[in-house]
Design a protein around this motif. Structure first.
Motif, PDB file in Angstrom:
ATOM      1  N   ALA A 131       0.936  -1.044  -0.035  1.00  0.00           N
ATOM      2  CA  ALA A 131       0.129   0.090  -0.104  1.00  0.00           C
ATOM      3  C   ALA A 131       0.777   1.271   0.075  1.00  0.00           C
ATOM      4  CB  ALA A 131      -0.893  -0.077   1.291  1.00  0.00           C
ATOM      5  N   SER A 132       1.939   1.234   0.872  1.00  0.00           N
ATOM      6  CA  SER A 132       2.740   2.401   0.868  1.00  0.00           C
ATOM      7  C   SER A 132       3.612   2.662  -0.445  1.00  0.00           C
ATOM      8  CB  SER A 132       3.777   2.073   1.951  1.00  0.00           C
ATOM      9  OG  SER A 132       3.270   2.302   3.108  1.00  0.00           O
ATOM     10  N   ILE A 133       3.964   1.526  -0.920  1.00  0.00           N
ATOM     11  CA  ILE A 133       4.610   1.605  -2.522  1.00  0.00           C
ATOM     12  C   ILE A 133       3.483   2.368  -3.625  1.00  0.00           C
ATOM     13  CG2 ILE A 133       5.580   0.491  -4.474  1.00  0.00           C
ATOM     14  CD1 ILE A 133       7.449   0.804  -2.131  1.00  0.00           C
ATOM     15  N   LYS A 134       2.495   1.694  -3.486  1.00  0.00           N
ATOM     16  CA  LYS A 134       1.470   2.380  -4.457  1.00  0.00           C
ATOM     17  C   LYS A 134       0.956   3.740  -4.241  1.00  0.00           C
ATOM     18  CE  LYS A 134      -0.670  -1.999  -6.139  1.00  0.00           C
ATOM     19  NZ  LYS A 134      -2.067  -2.711  -6.472  1.00  0.00           N
ATOM     20  N   MET A 135       1.166   4.141  -3.099  1.00  0.00           N
ATOM     21  CA  MET A 135       0.916   5.566  -2.602  1.00  0.00           C
ATOM     22  C   MET A 135       2.025   6.516  -2.783  1.00  0.00           C
ATOM     23  SD  MET A 135      -2.034   5.366   0.416  1.00  0.00           S
ATOM     24  CE  MET A 135      -0.904   4.722   1.553  1.00  0.00           C
ATOM     25  N   ALA A 136       3.036   6.077  -2.997  1.00  0.00           N
ATOM     26  CA  ALA A 136       4.408   6.975  -3.039  1.00  0.00           C
ATOM     27  C   ALA A 136       4.148   7.913  -4.250  1.00  0.00           C
ATOM     28  CB  ALA A 136       5.405   6.185  -3.135  1.00  0.00           C
ATOM     29  N   LYS A 137       4.528   9.041  -3.995  1.00  0.00           N
ATOM     30  CA  LYS A 137       4.333  10.072  -5.373  1.00  0.00           C
ATOM     31  C   LYS A 137       5.779  10.384  -5.807  1.00  0.00           C
ATOM     32  CE  LYS A 137      -0.149  10.726  -4.624  1.00  0.00           C
ATOM     33  NZ  LYS A 137      -0.753   9.564  -5.162  1.00  0.00           N
ATOM     34  N   ASP A 138       6.808  10.006  -4.969  1.00  0.00           N
ATOM     35  CA  ASP A 138       8.205  10.399  -5.699  1.00  0.00           C
ATOM     36  C   ASP A 138       9.303   9.445  -5.289  1.00  0.00           C
ATOM     37  OD1 ASP A 138       9.046  11.323  -3.058  1.00  0.00           O
ATOM     38  OD2 ASP A 138       8.249  13.230  -3.300  1.00  0.00           O
ATOM     39  N   ALA A 139      10.447   9.738  -5.771  1.00  0.00           N
ATOM     40  CA  ALA A 139      11.444   8.641  -5.731  1.00  0.00           C
ATOM     41  C   ALA A 139      11.958   8.708  -4.254  1.00  0.00           C
ATOM     42  CB  ALA A 139      12.701   9.193  -6.609  1.00  0.00           C
ATOM     43  N   GLU A 140      12.105   9.976  -3.738  1.00  0.00           N
ATOM     44  CA  GLU A 140      12.305  10.019  -2.299  1.00  0.00           C
ATOM     45  C   GLU A 140      11.608   9.028  -1.451  1.00  0.00           C
ATOM     46  OE1 GLU A 140      15.305  10.335  -0.010  1.00  0.00           O
ATOM     47  OE2 GLU A 140      15.514  11.335  -1.839  1.00  0.00           O
ATOM     48  N   GLU A 141      10.317   9.137  -1.554  1.00  0.00           N
ATOM     49  CA  GLU A 141       9.458   8.179  -0.837  1.00  0.00           C
ATOM     50  C   GLU A 141       9.628   6.806  -1.058  1.00  0.00           C
ATOM     51  OE1 GLU A 141       4.839   9.043  -0.502  1.00  0.00           O
ATOM     52  OE2 GLU A 141       5.576  10.835  -1.748  1.00  0.00           O
ATOM     53  N   ILE A 142       9.828   6.345  -2.282  1.00  0.00           N
ATOM     54  CA  ILE A 142      10.269   4.981  -2.523  1.00  0.00           C
ATOM     55  C   ILE A 142      11.485   4.526  -1.789  1.00  0.00           C
ATOM     56  CG2 ILE A 142      11.014   3.300  -4.146  1.00  0.00           C
ATOM     57  CD1 ILE A 142       7.970   4.049  -4.426  1.00  0.00           C
ATOM     58  N   ARG A 143      12.253   5.407  -2.034  1.00  0.00           N
ATOM     59  CA  ARG A 143      13.716   5.135  -1.110  1.00  0.00           C
ATOM     60  C   ARG A 143      13.368   4.950   0.438  1.00  0.00           C
ATOM     61  NH1 ARG A 143      18.854   4.973  -2.421  1.00  0.00           N
ATOM     62  NH2 ARG A 143      19.369   6.102  -0.705  1.00  0.00           N
ATOM     63  N   SER A 144      12.633   5.934   0.820  1.00  0.00           N
ATOM     64  CA  SER A 144      12.331   5.939   2.397  1.00  0.00           C
ATOM     65  C   SER A 144      11.724   4.774   2.780  1.00  0.00           C
ATOM     66  CB  SER A 144      11.784   7.137   2.517  1.00  0.00           C
ATOM     67  OG  SER A 144      11.309   7.265   3.889  1.00  0.00           O
ATOM     68  N   ILE A 145      10.688   4.286   2.140  1.00  0.00           N
ATOM     69  CA  ILE A 145       9.842   3.131   2.164  1.00  0.00           C
ATOM     70  C   ILE A 145      10.621   1.975   2.475  1.00  0.00           C
ATOM     71  CG2 ILE A 145       8.116   1.508   1.441  1.00  0.00           C
ATOM     72  CD1 ILE A 145       6.444   4.166   0.385  1.00  0.00           C
ATOM     73  N   LEU A 146      11.634   1.616   1.413  1.00  0.00           N
ATOM     74  CA  LEU A 146      12.309   0.640   1.195  1.00  0.00           C
ATOM     75  C   LEU A 146      13.458   0.437   2.386  1.00  0.00           C
ATOM     76  CD1 LEU A 146      12.736   0.331  -2.464  1.00  0.00           C
ATOM     77  CD2 LEU A 146      11.705  -1.396  -1.126  1.00  0.00           C
TER      78      LEU A 146
END
Length: 152
Positions: A131-146
């Protein structure tokens, strides 16, 4: 291995104009080539397609993990794309793939390949992560989630 060491935000793509697996592979492979992770997008795409012929790398709920070991890969890398639902890339549950983690590893890097694939497969069993990945809006969010969910 730390995920932050193989996932550069330059290789994270949000592009709703991508509609097919071919466009997806081309877009991410060119990004990897332009950012010095692979020597040849064309060669790497050939290796991705060869792997894809064995079995689809679409997992479930709109996620895919296309991956290949290739002589074109300079260093182990993960690229990410969030695209529109692809018309020709189905997950095992029949959903259309829209979020992709593409793994690129050098030809002889068996352990690294399995390590990255295993890490992502485990994460994709977690509903909160998906859910977090699908809601992410930019590259920084993706890196942060991972990195915050055990990727370090």
């Amino acid at each position: 291995m730390q995920i932050s060491s193989v996932l550069d935000k330059q290789n994270i793509v949000f592009d709703l104009t991508i509609k097919t697996k071919e466009e997806l592979f081309n877009n991410l492979a060119l990004s990897l080539e332009n950012n010095g992770c692979i020597t040849s997008a064309r060669r790497f795409i050939k290796d991705l397609k060869k792997r894809e012929k064995e079995a689809s790398t679409g997992v479930e709920e709109g996620f895919g993990i296309p991956h290949a070991k290739s002589k074109a890969v300079i260093k182990p890398t993960i690229a990410f794309a969030h695209v529109d639902e692809l018309t020709d890339y189905l997950a095992l549950d029949g959903s259309r793939v829209e979020c992709v983690f593409m793994i690129a590893v050098p030809d002889q890097a068996n352990n690294t390949h399995l390590e990255l694939l295993s890490f992502l497969a485990r994460k994709l069993m977690d509903d909160q992560f998906k859910a977090s990945i699908k809601m992410a809006k930019d590259a920084e969010e993706i890196r942060s989630i991972l990195t915050s969910l055990g990727g370090e």
